[in-house]
Design a protein around this motif. Structure first.
Motif, PDB file in Angstrom:
ATOM      1  N   SER A 175       0.826  -1.210   0.000  1.00 32.76           N
ATOM      2  CA  SER A 175       0.000   0.000   0.000  1.00 32.76           C
ATOM      3  C   SER A 175       0.864   1.265   0.000  1.00 32.76           C
ATOM      4  O   SER A 175       0.484   2.295  -0.585  1.00 32.76           O
ATOM      5  CB  SER A 175      -0.932   0.010   1.212  1.00 32.76           C
ATOM      6  N   GLU A 176       2.040   1.178   0.630  1.00 33.15           N
ATOM      7  CA  GLU A 176       2.942   2.330   0.678  1.00 33.15           C
ATOM      8  C   GLU A 176       3.618   2.536  -0.676  1.00 33.15           C
ATOM      9  O   GLU A 176       3.790   3.672  -1.133  1.00 33.15           O
ATOM     10  CB  GLU A 176       3.969   2.131   1.787  1.00 33.15           C
ATOM     11  N   TRP A 177       4.009   1.430  -1.313  1.00 35.04           N
ATOM     12  CA  TRP A 177       4.542   1.535  -2.675  1.00 35.04           C
ATOM     13  C   TRP A 177       3.499   2.128  -3.608  1.00 35.04           C
ATOM     14  O   TRP A 177       3.800   2.958  -4.463  1.00 35.04           O
ATOM     15  CB  TRP A 177       4.963   0.150  -3.185  1.00 35.04           C
ATOM     16  N   GLN A 178       2.269   1.677  -3.438  1.00 36.16           N
ATOM     17  CA  GLN A 178       1.175   2.168  -4.269  1.00 36.16           C
ATOM     18  C   GLN A 178       0.997   3.671  -4.096  1.00 36.16           C
ATOM     19  O   GLN A 178       0.829   4.407  -5.082  1.00 36.16           O
ATOM     20  CB  GLN A 178      -0.107   1.421  -3.889  1.00 36.16           C
ATOM     21  N   ALA A 179       1.065   4.134  -2.846  1.00 41.26           N
ATOM     22  CA  ALA A 179       0.910   5.560  -2.579  1.00 41.26           C
ATOM     23  C   ALA A 179       2.074   6.357  -3.161  1.00 41.26           C
ATOM     24  O   ALA A 179       1.882   7.447  -3.715  1.00 41.26           O
ATOM     25  CB  ALA A 179       0.806   5.802  -1.076  1.00 41.26           C
ATOM     26  N   LEU A 180       3.292   5.828  -3.038  1.00 43.59           N
ATOM     27  CA  LEU A 180       4.462   6.526  -3.566  1.00 43.59           C
ATOM     28  C   LEU A 180       4.406   6.638  -5.084  1.00 43.59           C
ATOM     29  O   LEU A 180       4.636   7.717  -5.651  1.00 43.59           O
ATOM     30  CB  LEU A 180       5.734   5.796  -3.136  1.00 43.59           C
ATOM     31  N   LEU A 181       4.097   5.533  -5.751  1.00 42.65           N
ATOM     32  CA  LEU A 181       4.024   5.544  -7.220  1.00 42.65           C
ATOM     33  C   LEU A 181       2.885   6.438  -7.705  1.00 42.65           C
ATOM     34  O   LEU A 181       3.026   7.147  -8.718  1.00 42.65           O
ATOM     35  CB  LEU A 181       3.848   4.119  -7.743  1.00 42.65           C
ATOM     36  N   LEU A 182       1.764   6.415  -6.998  1.00 44.45           N
ATOM     37  CA  LEU A 182       0.645   7.288  -7.371  1.00 44.45           C
ATOM     38  C   LEU A 182       1.032   8.751  -7.202  1.00 44.45           C
ATOM     39  O   LEU A 182       0.665   9.602  -8.028  1.00 44.45           O
ATOM     40  CB  LEU A 182      -0.580   6.958  -6.523  1.00 44.45           C
TER      41      LEU A 182
ATOM     42  N   ALA B 210       2.103  13.951  -9.486  1.00 46.35           N
ATOM     43  CA  ALA B 210       2.984  15.117  -9.581  1.00 46.35           C
ATOM     44  C   ALA B 210       3.473  15.323 -11.006  1.00 46.35           C
ATOM     45  O   ALA B 210       3.561  16.465 -11.484  1.00 46.35           O
ATOM     46  CB  ALA B 210       4.166  14.951  -8.627  1.00 46.35           C
ATOM     47  N   ALA B 211       3.801  14.234 -11.705  1.00 48.63           N
ATOM     48  CA  ALA B 211       4.262  14.345 -13.091  1.00 48.63           C
ATOM     49  C   ALA B 211       3.158  14.880 -13.997  1.00 48.63           C
ATOM     50  O   ALA B 211       3.396  15.749 -14.852  1.00 48.63           O
ATOM     51  CB  ALA B 211       4.747  12.988 -13.594  1.00 48.63           C
ATOM     52  N   ALA B 212       1.944  14.370 -13.822  1.00 42.89           N
ATOM     53  CA  ALA B 212       0.819  14.851 -14.634  1.00 42.89           C
ATOM     54  C   ALA B 212       0.531  16.316 -14.344  1.00 42.89           C
ATOM     55  O   ALA B 212       0.275  17.110 -15.262  1.00 42.89           O
ATOM     56  CB  ALA B 212      -0.421  13.997 -14.360  1.00 42.89           C
ATOM     57  N   ALA B 213       0.558  16.684 -13.068  1.00 42.20           N
ATOM     58  CA  ALA B 213       0.316  18.083 -12.694  1.00 42.20           C
ATOM     59  C   ALA B 213       1.366  18.995 -13.315  1.00 42.20           C
ATOM     60  O   ALA B 213       1.042  20.084 -13.815  1.00 42.20           O
ATOM     61  CB  ALA B 213       0.334  18.223 -11.172  1.00 42.20           C
ATOM     62  N   LEU B 214       2.616  18.556 -13.306  1.00 40.75           N
ATOM     63  CA  LEU B 214       3.695  19.371 -13.860  1.00 40.75           C
ATOM     64  C   LEU B 214       3.544  19.530 -15.372  1.00 40.75           C
ATOM     65  O   LEU B 214       3.724  20.629 -15.914  1.00 40.75           O
ATOM     66  CB  LEU B 214       5.042  18.729 -13.528  1.00 40.75           C
ATOM     67  N   CYS B 215       3.218  18.443 -16.061  1.00 41.69           N
ATOM     68  CA  CYS B 215       3.107  18.492 -17.527  1.00 41.69           C
ATOM     69  C   CYS B 215       2.016  19.470 -17.971  1.00 41.69           C
ATOM     70  O   CYS B 215       2.152  20.125 -19.007  1.00 41.69           O
ATOM     71  CB  CYS B 215       2.809  17.098 -18.069  1.00 41.69           C
ATOM     72  N   VAL B 216       0.945  19.563 -17.207  1.00 41.12           N
ATOM     73  CA  VAL B 216      -0.156  20.457 -17.573  1.00 41.12           C
ATOM     74  C   VAL B 216       0.102  21.880 -17.080  1.00 41.12           C
ATOM     75  O   VAL B 216      -0.133  22.857 -17.805  1.00 41.12           O
ATOM     76  CB  VAL B 216      -1.487  19.927 -17.005  1.00 41.12           C
ATOM     77  N   ALA B 217       0.597  22.013 -15.850  1.00 40.55           N
ATOM     78  CA  ALA B 217       0.709  23.340 -15.240  1.00 40.55           C
ATOM     79  C   ALA B 217       1.921  24.126 -15.730  1.00 40.55           C
ATOM     80  O   ALA B 217       1.861  25.361 -15.799  1.00 40.55           O
ATOM     81  CB  ALA B 217       0.772  23.205 -13.716  1.00 40.55           C
ATOM     82  N   LEU B 218       3.018  23.441 -16.071  1.00 44.48           N
ATOM     83  CA  LEU B 218       4.237  24.173 -16.429  1.00 44.48           C
ATOM     84  C   LEU B 218       4.070  25.039 -17.674  1.00 44.48           C
ATOM     85  O   LEU B 218       4.459  26.224 -17.651  1.00 44.48           O
ATOM     86  CB  LEU B 218       5.403  23.204 -16.601  1.00 44.48           C
ATOM     87  N   PRO B 219       3.536  24.532 -18.789  1.00 42.36           N
ATOM     88  CA  PRO B 219       3.343  25.421 -19.951  1.00 42.36           C
ATOM     89  C   PRO B 219       2.465  26.624 -19.628  1.00 42.36           C
ATOM     90  O   PRO B 219       2.741  27.748 -20.080  1.00 42.36           O
ATOM     91  CB  PRO B 219       2.684  24.512 -20.994  1.00 42.36           C
ATOM     92  N   LEU B 220       1.415  26.406 -18.836  1.00 44.24           N
ATOM     93  CA  LEU B 220       0.539  27.518 -18.450  1.00 44.24           C
ATOM     94  C   LEU B 220       1.276  28.499 -17.544  1.00 44.24           C
ATOM     95  O   LEU B 220       1.073  29.714 -17.641  1.00 44.24           O
ATOM     96  CB  LEU B 220      -0.702  26.982 -17.738  1.00 44.24           C
ATOM     97  N   ALA B 221       2.143  27.979 -16.677  1.00 39.60           N
ATOM     98  CA  ALA B 221       2.918  28.847 -15.784  1.00 39.60           C
ATOM     99  C   ALA B 221       3.905  29.690 -16.575  1.00 39.60           C
ATOM    100  O   ALA B 221       4.102  30.881 -16.275  1.00 39.60           O
ATOM    101  CB  ALA B 221       3.657  28.001 -14.748  1.00 39.60           C
ATOM    102  N   VAL B 222       4.532  29.098 -17.597  1.00 45.58           N
ATOM    103  CA  VAL B 222       5.457  29.854 -18.448  1.00 45.58           C
ATOM    104  C   VAL B 222       4.708  30.969 -19.176  1.00 45.58           C
ATOM    105  O   VAL B 222       5.173  32.121 -19.227  1.00 45.58           O
ATOM    106  CB  VAL B 222       6.140  28.914 -19.462  1.00 45.58           C
ATOM    107  N   LEU B 223       3.552  30.647 -19.732  1.00 48.44           N
ATOM    108  CA  LEU B 223       2.751  31.650 -20.440  1.00 48.44           C
ATOM    109  C   LEU B 223       2.311  32.763 -19.497  1.00 48.44           C
ATOM    110  O   LEU B 223       2.442  33.955 -19.819  1.00 48.44           O
ATOM    111  CB  LEU B 223       1.536  30.983 -21.071  1.00 48.44           C
ATOM    112  N   MET B 224       1.812  32.396 -18.322  1.00 46.43           N
ATOM    113  CA  MET B 224       1.341  33.397 -17.368  1.00 46.43           C
ATOM    114  C   MET B 224       2.493  34.264 -16.872  1.00 46.43           C
ATOM    115  O   MET B 224       2.351  35.491 -16.741  1.00 46.43           O
ATOM    116  CB  MET B 224       0.653  32.705 -16.194  1.00 46.43           C
TER     117      MET B 224
END
Length: 235
Positions: free
Chosen positions: A9-16, A21-35
């Motif tokens: 369950s701990e491995w599952q939480a870490l991998l999730l 975090a990776a998905a959030a970064l991929c979406v938010a970073l381009p918008l952050a650069v533009l803003m």
């Protein structure tokens, strides 16, 4: 039980957590650069208001941000209901919602250093490129973006670290569902609420500290390396 052996369950939480975090970064970073570029380069009515809105998640309680996301992107929310009815896509009680919450909370932390990097780039360099016939977008990609790269990378890693540690907005928006939305922070919270969870809580705390510390050190090393390379290139 070996203290250093993570449970499934701990491995599952870490991998999730890494996935979110990776998905959030991929979406938010381009918008952050533009803003960040808009805030650094343009002056317009409402500039201060826009800047305040961007940084609002930093000063609001995370639970408030999570509740606003629930009202907006929940199954009955204005945007959430449209996405669910039209595309069958939902954020609420899903790992994608955890990524959305993490991205919203990390967004202002990415915008700030990126904006400072853009402000440090002399606008005359862009004007020179445009005077030679380069389109504004070409001038941005070939001149401004490379010079601001240290700040962009620093903001990206800082945002990634923040996304990994997000708790309040996530648990309010998508709850604490094992295997679906239970990230490292939520797993740690769950362990602290369990009578026999002290060992797991301590182990998860060490993991969270290590990952966050590694991200900050990596950010500093990458920024220094890029600045040294850019300095050597101009020499």
């Amino acid at each position: 039980m070996d203290f250093f052996t993570l449970q499934p369950s701990e491995w599952q939480a870490l991998l999730l957590t890494l996935k979110v975090a990776a998905a959030a970064l991929c979406v938010a970073l381009p918008l952050a650069v533009l803003m960040a570029y808009v805030l650094a380069r343009f002056s317009f009515p409402g500039h201060g208001l826009l800047n305040a809105l961007v940084h609002l998640p930093l000063v609001l309680p995370p639970v408030v941000t999570g509740y606003v996301l629930l009202l907006t992107f929940g199954r009955k929310g204005a945007i959430g209901a449209f996405l669910d009815n039209t595309f069958g896509f939902t954020f609420a009680f899903n790992w994608t919602g955890a990524a959305l919450a993490a991205g919203v909370m990390a967004f202002p932390l990415m915008v700030r250093p990126i904006r400072i990097s853009f402000e440090a780039v002399d606008p005359k360099l862009e004007e020179a490129a445009k005077s030679l016939g380069a389109h504004r977008l070409i001038a941005f990609v070939t001149v401004t973006l490379p010079l601001a790269l240290p700040g962009i990378l620093g903001g990206a890693i800082l945002g990634f670290a923040k996304a990994m540690g997000e708790f309040g907005a996530t648990i309010t928006f998508v709850s604490n569902i094992p295997g679906e939305t239970r990230t490292l922070a939520l797993a740690l919270y769950t362990a602290t609420q369990t009578p026999s969870g002290d060992l797991a809580a301590f182990r998860l705390t060490l993991i969270a500290v290590f990952v966050a510390f590694a991200a900050l050190i990596a950010s500093e090393l990458l920024v220094r390396r890029l600045r040294n390379r850019m300095g050597a290139g101009h020499a």
